[in-house]
Design a protein around this motif. Structure first.
Motif, PDB file in Angstrom:
ATOM      1  N   PRO A 120     163.510 -15.489  -9.491  1.00 48.68           N
ATOM      2  CA  PRO A 120     163.838 -15.733  -8.089  1.00 48.68           C
ATOM      3  C   PRO A 120     162.565 -15.692  -7.240  1.00 48.68           C
ATOM      4  N   LEU A 121     162.549 -16.474  -6.174  1.00 49.12           N
ATOM      5  CA  LEU A 121     161.369 -16.530  -5.316  1.00 49.12           C
ATOM      6  C   LEU A 121     160.990 -15.146  -4.798  1.00 49.12           C
ATOM      7  N   ARG A 122     161.971 -14.372  -4.381  1.00 45.49           N
ATOM      8  CA  ARG A 122     161.682 -13.048  -3.835  1.00 45.49           C
ATOM      9  C   ARG A 122     160.976 -12.175  -4.861  1.00 45.49           C
ATOM     10  N   THR A 123     161.392 -12.238  -6.116  1.00 45.90           N
ATOM     11  CA  THR A 123     160.755 -11.439  -7.167  1.00 45.90           C
ATOM     12  C   THR A 123     159.294 -11.840  -7.324  1.00 45.90           C
ATOM     13  N   GLY A 179     150.070 -25.164 -22.111  1.00 42.66           N
ATOM     14  CA  GLY A 179     150.248 -23.726 -22.309  1.00 42.66           C
ATOM     15  C   GLY A 179     150.228 -22.914 -21.031  1.00 42.66           C
ATOM     16  N   SER A 180     149.770 -23.505 -19.912  1.00 42.69           N
ATOM     17  CA  SER A 180     149.695 -22.749 -18.656  1.00 42.69           C
ATOM     18  C   SER A 180     151.068 -22.363 -18.127  1.00 42.69           C
ATOM     19  N   LEU A 181     152.105 -23.071 -18.555  1.00 43.19           N
ATOM     20  CA  LEU A 181     153.463 -22.725 -18.139  1.00 43.19           C
ATOM     21  C   LEU A 181     153.759 -21.252 -18.388  1.00 43.19           C
ATOM     22  N   PHE A 182     153.175 -20.692 -19.433  1.00 36.73           N
ATOM     23  CA  PHE A 182     153.483 -19.328 -19.847  1.00 36.73           C
ATOM     24  C   PHE A 182     152.561 -18.283 -19.206  1.00 36.73           C
ATOM     25  N   HIS A 183     151.685 -18.716 -18.301  1.00 36.24           N
ATOM     26  CA  HIS A 183     150.675 -17.807 -17.749  1.00 36.24           C
ATOM     27  C   HIS A 183     150.995 -17.264 -16.364  1.00 36.24           C
ATOM     28  N   LEU A 184     151.877 -17.918 -15.639  1.00 38.17           N
ATOM     29  CA  LEU A 184     152.102 -17.508 -14.247  1.00 38.17           C
ATOM     30  C   LEU A 184     153.593 -17.461 -13.940  1.00 38.17           C
ATOM     31  N   ASP A 185     153.918 -16.936 -12.771  1.00 38.21           N
ATOM     32  CA  ASP A 185     155.320 -16.844 -12.378  1.00 38.21           C
ATOM     33  C   ASP A 185     155.830 -18.224 -12.002  1.00 38.21           C
ATOM     34  N   LEU A 186     156.993 -18.561 -12.530  1.00 34.17           N
ATOM     35  CA  LEU A 186     157.612 -19.857 -12.306  1.00 34.17           C
ATOM     36  C   LEU A 186     158.888 -19.652 -11.502  1.00 34.17           C
ATOM     37  N   VAL A 187     159.032 -20.452 -10.444  1.00 34.95           N
ATOM     38  CA  VAL A 187     160.191 -20.337  -9.561  1.00 34.95           C
ATOM     39  C   VAL A 187     160.832 -21.712  -9.424  1.00 34.95           C
ATOM     40  N   ARG A 188     162.161 -21.756  -9.423  1.00 34.33           N
ATOM     41  CA  ARG A 188     162.892 -22.986  -9.095  1.00 34.33           C
ATOM     42  C   ARG A 188     163.757 -22.707  -7.872  1.00 34.33           C
ATOM     43  N   ALA A 189     163.608 -23.541  -6.854  1.00 34.39           N
ATOM     44  CA  ALA A 189     164.350 -23.358  -5.609  1.00 34.39           C
ATOM     45  C   ALA A 189     165.079 -24.657  -5.280  1.00 34.39           C
ATOM     46  N   ALA A 190     166.403 -24.579  -5.130  1.00 32.77           N
ATOM     47  CA  ALA A 190     167.199 -25.780  -4.898  1.00 32.77           C
ATOM     48  C   ALA A 190     166.880 -26.423  -3.554  1.00 32.77           C
ATOM     49  N   ASP A 191     166.614 -25.623  -2.545  1.00 31.98           N
ATOM     50  CA  ASP A 191     166.353 -26.133  -1.198  1.00 31.98           C
ATOM     51  C   ASP A 191     164.938 -25.745  -0.787  1.00 31.98           C
ATOM     52  N   PRO A 192     164.054 -26.718  -0.530  1.00 30.63           N
ATOM     53  CA  PRO A 192     162.673 -26.356  -0.191  1.00 30.63           C
ATOM     54  C   PRO A 192     162.507 -25.765   1.201  1.00 30.63           C
ATOM     55  N   ALA A 193     163.429 -26.031   2.118  1.00 30.23           N
ATOM     56  CA  ALA A 193     163.246 -25.572   3.497  1.00 30.23           C
ATOM     57  C   ALA A 193     163.129 -24.059   3.607  1.00 30.23           C
ATOM     58  N   PRO A 194     164.022 -23.258   3.004  1.00 30.47           N
ATOM     59  CA  PRO A 194     163.868 -21.800   3.118  1.00 30.47           C
ATOM     60  C   PRO A 194     162.627 -21.260   2.419  1.00 30.47           C
TER      61      PRO A 194
END
Length: 293
Positions: A120-123, A179-194
């Motif tokens: 989650p983005l907040r995490t 391989g960089s996918l596994f190096h940082l925090d990944l977030v998916r957000a359905a709505d970009p505005a918030p």
């Protein structure tokens, strides 16, 4: 399974006489992961090739199973050994089964079945990243994966895939990250505005990369405008950022063009912006130890 440390070869694989075929249920299930709805439904995805597999195995609790042809498991015995020590099942498969679970024309014989690990983005923001890349409505998996790889190289702490963006677990996107996918925090957000509001609440300056931005990147950097935690918003190469998202940013920033080129492509523009921030964010302006490209 044991690995001979002297020869560096795979000496024994559990069920060594068994080879998975395209009809083996686990291969049938893995092949379905080429479709986004099956990836999202199962929370699984595939990472193909030794570089992606190596980085996936280095990430805690990501790899569920390692698939490989006998020749590949022998060639990459170090990866098979790493999997075995982590209690990850290692399964041998035929060339036909390999073709079923891979998407490249010349697969390298080894594939990791992984669990999705986006947060989650907040995490992600609670971890106080100093540099963030947000990809809004970016549809091309190669572009998205390249930007993620660049963000990792520039020291970003998180990458956000927002709105109708490509699935970061898309096979081409995964391969483009190297391989960089596994190096940082990944977030998916359905709505970009918030997302913009949350980034700002977390203390980040939000900058929209735009070829028509009113702020010049060099001028912003010279004025010290990149010297605080920053989130960059990047839009699709074809359409750029949605207008309302660009307007919500603290500034709209253009990369200066000193030659006759009409524009930069998305990956090149993102690299310039992210590295400008990385340079500005160095403590005291000192150059940190870094690996060469």
């Amino acid at each position: 399974m044991t690995v001979n440390p002297q020869a560096g070869r795979l000496d024994h694989v559990q069920d060594a006489d068994q080879l998975f075929t395209p009809r083996t249920p686990r291969i049938v299930a893995a092949r379905r992961l080429h479709r986004r709805r099956d990836r999202d439904g199962s929370r699984r995805f595939l990472a193909e090739g030794p570089q992606a597999v190596r980085e996936a195995l280095a990430a805690p609790d990501v790899v569920v199973e390692l698939f490989g042809t006998p020749a590949a498991l022998d060639r990459y015995a170090d990866l098979a050994g790493t999997a075995a020590r982590a209690n990850v099942p290692v399964s041998r498969l035929t060339d036909e089964a390999l073709a079923a679970v891979t998407e490249t024309m010349a697969p390298q014989g080894i594939v990791a079945l992984c669990v999705q690990f986006d947060l989650p983005l907040r995490t992600a923001l609670d971890r106080r990243p100093r540099l963030v890349a947000a990809l809004a409505e970016i549809r091309d998996p190669g572009n998205a994966g390249t930007v993620l790889r660049t963000a990792d190289a520039a020291g970003a702490g998180a990458v956000i895939f927002a709105g109708e963006a490509v699935d970061p677990y898309n096979g081409k996107c995964v391969r483009a990250t190297a391989g960089s996918l596994f190096h940082l925090d990944l977030v998916r957000a359905a709505d970009p505005a918030p997302v913009v509001a949350e980034l700002r609440t977390a203390g980040l300056t939000v900058l929209a990369a735009s070829g028509h931005g009113e702020t010049d990147l060099d001028d912003l950097a010279d004025a010290g405008g990149l010297a605080r935690p920053t989130a960059w918003l990047f839009g699709s190469e074809a359409h750029g950022l949605p207008a309302e998202l660009a307007e919500a940013a603290d500034a709209r920033v253009r990369v200066p063009l000193h030659g006759r080129a009409e524009s930069l492509n998305l990956a090149a523009a993102a690299a310039v912006c992210l590295y400008a921030s990385a340079r500005a964010l160095r403590p005291g302006g000192a150059r940190p130890a870094a690996r060469s490209a």
